[in-house]
Design a protein around this motif. Structure first.
Motif, PDB file in Angstrom:
ATOM      1  N   PRO A  88       0.833  -1.216   0.000  1.00  0.00           N
ATOM      2  CA  PRO A  88       0.000   0.000   0.000  1.00  0.00           C
ATOM      3  C   PRO A  88       0.862   1.259   0.000  1.00  0.00           C
ATOM      4  CG  PRO A  88      -0.800  -1.597   1.610  1.00  0.00           C
ATOM      5  CD  PRO A  88       0.528  -2.110   1.126  1.00  0.00           C
ATOM      6  N   THR A  89       0.455   2.249  -0.792  1.00  0.00           N
ATOM      7  CA  THR A  89       1.210   3.495  -0.866  1.00  0.00           C
ATOM      8  C   THR A  89       0.595   4.543   0.054  1.00  0.00           C
ATOM      9  OG1 THR A  89      -0.098   4.025  -2.835  1.00  0.00           O
ATOM     10  CG2 THR A  89       2.091   3.129  -3.185  1.00  0.00           C
ATOM     11  N   GLY A  90       1.408   5.562   0.358  1.00  0.00           N
ATOM     12  CA  GLY A  90       0.980   6.602   1.283  1.00  0.00           C
ATOM     13  C   GLY A  90       0.052   7.618   0.658  1.00  0.00           C
ATOM     14  N   PRO A 202       9.051   4.842   0.992  1.00  0.00           N
ATOM     15  CA  PRO A 202       8.171   6.025   1.034  1.00  0.00           C
ATOM     16  C   PRO A 202       8.692   7.184   0.197  1.00  0.00           C
ATOM     17  CG  PRO A 202       8.347   5.049   3.210  1.00  0.00           C
ATOM     18  CD  PRO A 202       9.307   4.292   2.332  1.00  0.00           C
ATOM     19  N   GLU A 203      10.007   7.380   0.203  1.00  0.00           N
ATOM     20  CA  GLU A 203      10.562   8.497  -0.564  1.00  0.00           C
ATOM     21  C   GLU A 203      10.541   8.249  -2.073  1.00  0.00           C
ATOM     22  OE1 GLU A 203      14.094   6.001   0.956  1.00  0.00           O
ATOM     23  OE2 GLU A 203      12.102   6.652   1.651  1.00  0.00           O
ATOM     24  N   GLU A 204      10.321   6.994  -2.496  1.00  0.00           N
ATOM     25  CA  GLU A 204      10.254   6.667  -3.920  1.00  0.00           C
ATOM     26  C   GLU A 204       8.828   6.680  -4.455  1.00  0.00           C
ATOM     27  OE1 GLU A 204      13.926   3.473  -4.385  1.00  0.00           O
ATOM     28  OE2 GLU A 204      11.970   2.762  -3.674  1.00  0.00           O
ATOM     29  N   VAL A 206       6.281   8.733  -4.481  1.00  0.00           N
ATOM     30  CA  VAL A 206       5.756   9.890  -5.212  1.00  0.00           C
ATOM     31  C   VAL A 206       6.288   9.916  -6.636  1.00  0.00           C
ATOM     32  CG1 VAL A 206       5.789  12.410  -5.362  1.00  0.00           C
ATOM     33  CG2 VAL A 206       5.304  11.301  -3.172  1.00  0.00           C
ATOM     34  N   ALA A 207       7.593   9.641  -6.815  1.00  0.00           N
ATOM     35  CA  ALA A 207       8.169   9.621  -8.159  1.00  0.00           C
ATOM     36  C   ALA A 207       7.547   8.511  -8.996  1.00  0.00           C
ATOM     37  CB  ALA A 207       9.692   9.436  -8.075  1.00  0.00           C
ATOM     38  N   VAL A 208       7.344   7.345  -8.381  1.00  0.00           N
ATOM     39  CA  VAL A 208       6.697   6.242  -9.085  1.00  0.00           C
ATOM     40  C   VAL A 208       5.276   6.644  -9.479  1.00  0.00           C
ATOM     41  CG1 VAL A 208       5.754   3.922  -8.781  1.00  0.00           C
ATOM     42  CG2 VAL A 208       8.096   4.417  -8.055  1.00  0.00           C
ATOM     43  N   ALA A 209       4.573   7.311  -8.585  1.00  0.00           N
ATOM     44  CA  ALA A 209       3.189   7.713  -8.875  1.00  0.00           C
ATOM     45  C   ALA A 209       3.137   8.693 -10.046  1.00  0.00           C
ATOM     46  CB  ALA A 209       2.555   8.329  -7.630  1.00  0.00           C
ATOM     47  N   HIS A 210       4.083   9.629 -10.119  1.00  0.00           N
ATOM     48  CA  HIS A 210       4.116  10.557 -11.255  1.00  0.00           C
ATOM     49  C   HIS A 210       4.304   9.801 -12.570  1.00  0.00           C
ATOM     50  CE1 HIS A 210       3.793  14.579  -9.591  1.00  0.00           C
ATOM     51  NE2 HIS A 210       4.643  14.268  -8.603  1.00  0.00           N
TER      52      HIS A 210
END
Length: 770
Positions: A88-90, A202-204, A206-210
């Motif tokens: 699950p992502t944040g 967690p820090e990755e 957002v970039a993956v989501a973009h």
């Protein structure tokens, strides 16, 4: 309790089962699983084939039979979570995805019934072998162009320089998508894999989501452009046209989701499978040399690579009702990680499962493509691409070798292939420099599963000696002296006889304990159809022949207490191996050998020496005809009868055994015409494929085997005369017109299997477990 291997003080699974230390430590994102999934879960296949992983929150299933049963029942084991994020992502990443309007819907991979099968049927046709054939020239041309770029360099990363971009270009061509920026699409595809099956930090996230959001919008833009003119040849254009005919089946949201999923599915798995295959072949230089010397082995090599080291390591399912798997009770809502890579190494289904053997006759049982209603539709496109890659590389770079390197993988549960594959070679040794014919046009590859007829090996004639009047004995060995596959009495091999395409079956007559060679005796038939005549006229010691098998549909039941062996003429070959084995096991037996004359009886002296008084010779020229009526006048529940010989002898034995227990008589046949198809006398029938969710019509002028292949259903075959048994399929319901000579009387009456090459349905409809 003291002997239980599980720590009962440990954590417990949702059903109350205690979690073993190995299960607690299971980490599919770690290097152990990424490098070698089957080896990583070997302990599970051996000790705990269904276990709960607290780290993952999934039940993990590792044995072949359990996994195939799960694939077979897509109502109890729903594919709905197949594309669910396993990690699950944040909130931040989810907000990014929402900003792009990301709304990935169900696709063919994760859709439940009753919606799934109508859509699959509507979109199936472009994936059939006949429709895929026109893509091959483009795949061949692309592959040659990419090899041209590095052929003289002496070193290349095959992933970066060919194996990623060619499958991506092919995927776009198949889908009908304009070729976009390759690097960008690769970035998007990897992001989609990590987002769905990986564990991004967690820090990755957002970039993956973009990247995933941009991928989603790109797919939408391409689809909108296609709608303006859907007349092109691509699969997506085909889907748009089908939408006009079936708008309730092929919906807008479905097409958008399939556009994005299709770009990933149509190329990433093929790219990874191709890299895995080349890595595996180059790690086995003897096998690499074998396919370089004999390109006809490439389809078999592809299938064994898919089994041994496929690109899909695992799939996911969710349990819809309380059930059990492998004896472990599971409640509705339980999530399953089914490790297909482990199933493909299950010794219960694949003998010597860890052995990389491109001659394996059941490699196509692999579950890399899944099974049943959700089996990968693009499986034959992948097979075709892999064959072309291997044909081109074995011809142009047979001296290629792996460079020193450490292989890395994108951490995820399901899709795997090396991120890089460095190879080296000496450009001065490139064959095309001395022989431009290497670049000549090649024949089209086979599209679809390899047939049993292609799974073979090249053997050398180590000895060829007279065995009797008109009979020669061949001893066939591997050219490099390697051991040959194990076989049991009653087994046969197929020998390709010259360049005519003729293949004939010959029973093995040597010692099953001798793994150094196969031995067969071949009678020069007066009315030879080309096989025995060629062997007698042309074959010499030192020649090489193509051999398939061994296979066995005439087995000795080693638990029997008493046996009667009956051989007529050349039919002595399988029976002699059975009698040898019975002697070794201490079975009470008698051996009756019938022949025209002593001079025409193969292996006579050898058999006399081995069996002594148990051997009874019945020589017609000496007035010693066998009296089968007297021999078999008293039925005996404890006795099995094994016979091989001319049809007239077999018919006489069947009449004499009419009062014996069912299937006391077991027979090996030389030939059969029962399966000859006469359309003017046949009736069409319907076949329901229960596991695949398809219903097919088999017309009067078509065999069941052909109908299955036209529907993209994998079925092995070889003789296609009802003799070898390789095309057997399971029957769940319906009456069968059996026309083979493989099944016993009891097996026919039971009605649970049939030979698809020759047998037909009676009464209008049959149901198969396919």
């Amino acid at each position: 309790m003291s002997q239980c291997p599980i720590d009962h003080g440990a954590a417990r699974a949702p059903n109350g089962c205690p979690v073993s230390p190995e299960a607690a430590a299971f980490d599919p994102f770690g290097d152990g699983y990424q490098q070698d999934p089957p080896d990583y879960v070997r302990w599970s296949r051996d000790q705990e084939p269904v276990f709960y992983s607290p780290q993952l929150g999934y039940w993990v299933v590792t044995r072949y039979d359990d996994i195939k049963a799960i694939f077979r029942d897509n109502l109890t084991f729903s594919p709905a979570i197949a594309l669910e994020k396993i990690t699950p992502t944040g909130d931040a990443a989810n907000a990014v995805l929402a900003s792009y309007g990301y709304a990935m819907n169900r696709t063919l991979v994760n859709e439940d019934e009753p919606a799934h099968m109508p859509r699959r049927r509507a979109l199936m046709e472009p994936f059939t072998p006949a429709e895929l054939a026109h893509h091959e020239p483009m795949v061949r041309q692309l592959t040659r162009e990419y090899v041209d770029r590095f052929i003289d360099a002496g070193r290349a990363d095959l992933v970066d320089q060919m194996l990623w971009e060619v499958p991506l270009t092919v995927a776009l061509h198949f889908l009908g998508v304009p070729e976009e920026d390759m690097d960008l699409l690769r970035q998007y595809s990897i992001a989609h894999t990590v987002n769905t099956w990986g564990r991004p930090r967690p820090e990755e996230q957002v970039a993956v989501a973009h990247a995933v959001g941009n991928f989603w919008q790109l797919a939408g833009r391409i689809l909108d452009k296609m709608r303006q003119d859907p007349s092109g040849p691509g699969w997506m254009q085909y889907g748009i046209r089908r939408q006009r005919e079936q708008p309730e089946v092929v919906t807008d949201s479905y097409l958008h989701s399939m556009m994005m999923a299709g770009i990933v599915a149509a190329h990433e798995t093929t790219a990874n499978a191709s890299a895995n295959a080349l890595k595996l072949l180059l790690q086995h230089p003897d096998v690499w040399r074998e396919i370089c010397d004999d390109p006809a082995l490439i389809p078999d090599a592809v299938e064994e690579c898919l089994r041994h080291n496929g690109s899909v390591a695992a799939w996911r399912r969710v349990v819809t009702r309380d059930t059990d798997v492998g004896g472990i009770p599971l409640s509705a809502g339980s999530k399953l990680l089914i490790v297909t890579a482990s199933a493909n190494h299950d010794e219960r289904h694949f003998a010597d499962a860890d052995l990389f053997d491109i001659h394996r006759d059941n490699a196509s049982d692999q579950l890399t493509f899944g099974y049943g209603a959700h089996q990968c539709m693009g499986k034959n496109l992948a097979r075709m691409e892999m064959q072309v890659f291997l044909e081109e590389l074995t011809a142009r770079l047979p001296h290629m070798r792996l460079a020193e390197q450490r292989f890395t993988y994108v951490p995820n549960t399901s899709f795997r292939g090396p991120e890089h594959l460095w190879v080296e070679w000496d450009p001065a040794r490139n064959p095309e420099r001395a022989n431009p014919a290497v670049l000549a046009p090649r024949d089209a590859v086979r599209i679809g599963e390899p047939t049993g007829g292609s799974v073979g090996r090249t053997l050398v004639v180590a000895a060829l000696v007279p065995a009797a009047a008109g009979i020669v004995k061949l001893r066939l060995a591997a050219p490099d002296g390697r051991a040959l596959p194990r076989w049991a009495p009653g087994a046969h091999i197929d020998i390709e006889c010259g360049q005519t395409g003729i293949s004939r079956q010959y029973s093995l007559c040597g010692d099953p304990a001798d793994a150094s060679a196969f031995e067969v005796c071949v009678l020069r038939e007066a009315d030879s159809r080309g096989g025995s005549a060629w062997i007698h006229a042309h074959l010499r010691t030192g020649d090489r022949v193509r051999v398939r098998g061994p296979r066995n549909h005439f087995r000795l039941h080693e638990s029997c207490r008493k046996a009667i062996f009956i051989a007529g003429g050349i039919g002595v070959t399988p029976v002699s191996a059975m009698a040898r084995r019975a002697r070794a096991l201490g079975i009470d037996y008698a051996f009756h050998y019938c022949g025209r004359s002593r001079a025409a009886m193969a292996m006579r002296d050898e058999l006399v020496a081995l069996h002594g008084d148990r051997l009874h010779l019945h020589v017609r020229d000496e007035g010693q005809r066998a009296d089968f009526a007297s021999l078999l006048d008293t039925p005996d529940d404890a006795t099995q009868i094994y016979a091989c010989g001319p049809a007239r002898m077999v018919e006489a034995l069947e009449a004499c055994c009419a009062a014996w227990p069912e299937d006391a008589l077991r027979v090996e046949h030389f030939s059969s015409t029962l399966g000859t198809l006469d359309p003017s006398k046949e009736q069409p029938f319907t076949v329901e494929l229960r596991d695949s969710g398809l219903t097919l019509e088999v017309p009067a002028d078509q065999t069941l085997l052909t109908a299955l292949r036209c529907a993209n259903i994998d079925v092995q075959s070889d003789c296609e005369e009802g003799l070898c048994g390789s095309c057997e399929v399971p029957v769940l319901a319906g009456e069968i017109d059996h026309r083979d000579v493989v099944l016993t009387r009891a097996e026919r009456e039971e009605g649970r299997r049939m030979m698809s090459c020759c047998s037909r349905g009676k009464g209008g409809k049959i149901v198969l477990g396919l």
